[in-house]
Scaffold this active site. Structure first.
Site, PDB file in Angstrom:
ATOM      1  N   GLY A   1       0.673  -1.241  -0.007  1.00 44.95           N
ATOM      2  CA  GLY A   1       0.165  -0.110  -0.005  1.00 44.95           C
ATOM      3  C   GLY A   1       0.858   1.362   0.069  1.00 44.95           C
TER       4      GLY A   1
ATOM      5  N   GLY B   1       2.776   2.605  -2.200  1.00 39.61           N
ATOM      6  CA  GLY B   1       3.088   3.228  -3.491  1.00 39.61           C
ATOM      7  C   GLY B   1       2.432   4.388  -4.036  1.00 39.61           C
TER       8      GLY B   1
ATOM      9  N   CYS C   1      -0.890   3.531  -5.720  1.00 40.76           N
ATOM     10  CA  CYS C   1      -1.601   2.387  -5.033  1.00 40.76           C
ATOM     11  C   CYS C   1      -2.482   2.998  -4.220  1.00 40.76           C
ATOM     12  CB  CYS C   1      -0.430   1.601  -4.465  1.00 40.76           C
ATOM     13  SG  CYS C   1      -1.332   0.036  -3.604  1.00 40.76           S
TER      14      CYS C   1
END
Length: 347
Positions: free
Chosen positions: A181, A183, A186
């Site tokens: 999570g 990124g 993301c």
């Protein structure tokens, strides 16, 4: 249900405390690392940064450009075997040794990866590309890959906790990808509520992996060269970068024009854009867990690579580390509530 009270930290929550140094110049810092991997028994040397296995980052062009900096590229899994053959025919052995072959976990992915690896023995890295490394299916695929390719260095993930990091290493992974999570494109954390602050994940997984002779790569959450330094300081053996390497000539994103200005599209690999491109759209039973952004064109990636490596060298000089290898043991993190003076950030 249970609640863990321990504080978990991301890169934005800390700074690295400076320490006395005998280094006279940033040029005195050695960023190259030498590794021998647990299962493959392969030796490797280079700068332990990896361009992410995203189709708007991990391209053949990116691999060719970053090889000159001794940086690895996890080439995305959507190239055909024929495209791989053409790339290999036009690439030097030096470029190929800086390439990781990415794969999914289906039977078709396995057969395709086998064909690609058979094209050239210089392809020594396999990157198993799965968002959720906690699935038993992933563990089984890692074991299958290890049996099929005993001398290849296998990277697998993604996980964020020590016990699963250990499971993947014991199943055959040499390197475990850490991050769920964090990124830049993301949205898993907001779509699912699942995740883990990246610095704490790195610290905990590094401790688990190193106890078994394995290694980790911090995947996601880096927005600046300082974050890369923090990841290494936290114990990461490698750092994987996506957003920091996006938007360049070599990144492979589609270029769009608005009001006379050109932008490059960059999207997460679980985004609607990615799924439309590769599997025809978002399946009815799932949600897209990534977003698409338009980035101003940033030119050749070499300038960004120099900036990242320069920042990393400078971080080492601030703590007296003459080699990147020494950065972890010389790192003391301090918790902070601010990172920078932002008065002119909007100008």
């Amino acid at each position: 249900m249970r609640i863990e009270e321990d504080l978990k930290l991301g890169f934005k929550d800390v700074l690295i405390r400076p320490k006395r140094s005998t280094l006279k110049s940033r040029s005195d810092v050695e960023l190259e690392r030498q590794f021998t991997f647990k299962h493959s028994d392969q030796s490797w040397s280079g700068v332990p940064i990896i361009a992410a296995n995203m189709d708007t980052v991990g391209t053949f062009s990116m691999a060719s450009a970053l090889a000159s900096f001794d940086i690895l590229t996890a080439v995305h899994k959507h190239y055909s075997v024929e495209e791989w053959q053409a790339f290999i025919n036009n690439s030097s052995a030096d470029v190929l040794k800086h390439v990781m072959v990415s794969t999914g976990t289906s039977d078709a992915d396995f057969e395709k990866t086998k064909q690609i690896l058979d094209l050239n023995p210089a392809l020594n890295f396999v990157c198993i590309d799965v968002a959720n490394g906690y699935s038993e299916h992933v563990v089984q695929f890692v074991a299958k890959a290890r049996e099929a390719w005993p001398t290849k260095t296998i990277c697998a993930g993604n996980v964020v906790t020590g016990e699963m990091c250990e499971e993947l290493i014991l199943s055959g992974a040499d390197i475990v990808k850490v991050g769920i999570g964090p990124g830049s494109v993301c949205t898993t954390r907001v779509k699912t509520g699942v995740g883990y602050p990246q610095l704490s994940a790195v610290i905990e997984c590094a401790d688990a992996a190193h106890g078994l002779g394995g290694m980790i790569v911090s995947d996601g959450g880096c927005t600046t060269p300082g974050d890369v330094a923090k990841a290494f300081g936290g114990g990461a053996d490698f750092v994987m970068l996506g957003g920091m390497l996006a938007g360049h000539e070599e990144s492979g994103g589609r270029i769009v024009e608005e009001n006379g200005e050109k932008f490059m599209l960059f999207y997460g690999m679980s985004s609607e854009s990615a799924m439309k491109r590769h599997v025809g759209g978002v399946a009815e039973y799932r949600a897209a867990e990534g977003k698409t952004v338009k980035l101003p064109l940033r030119g050749p990636v070499e300038n960004t690579a120099r900036d990242i490596l320069g920042g990393l060298r400078s971080a080492c000089t601030y703590v007296g580390a003459s080699r990147l290898k020494e950065l972890t043991k010389r790192t003391t993190f301090i918790r902070v509530q601010e990172q920078e003076n932002r008065i002119f950030n909007n100008l």
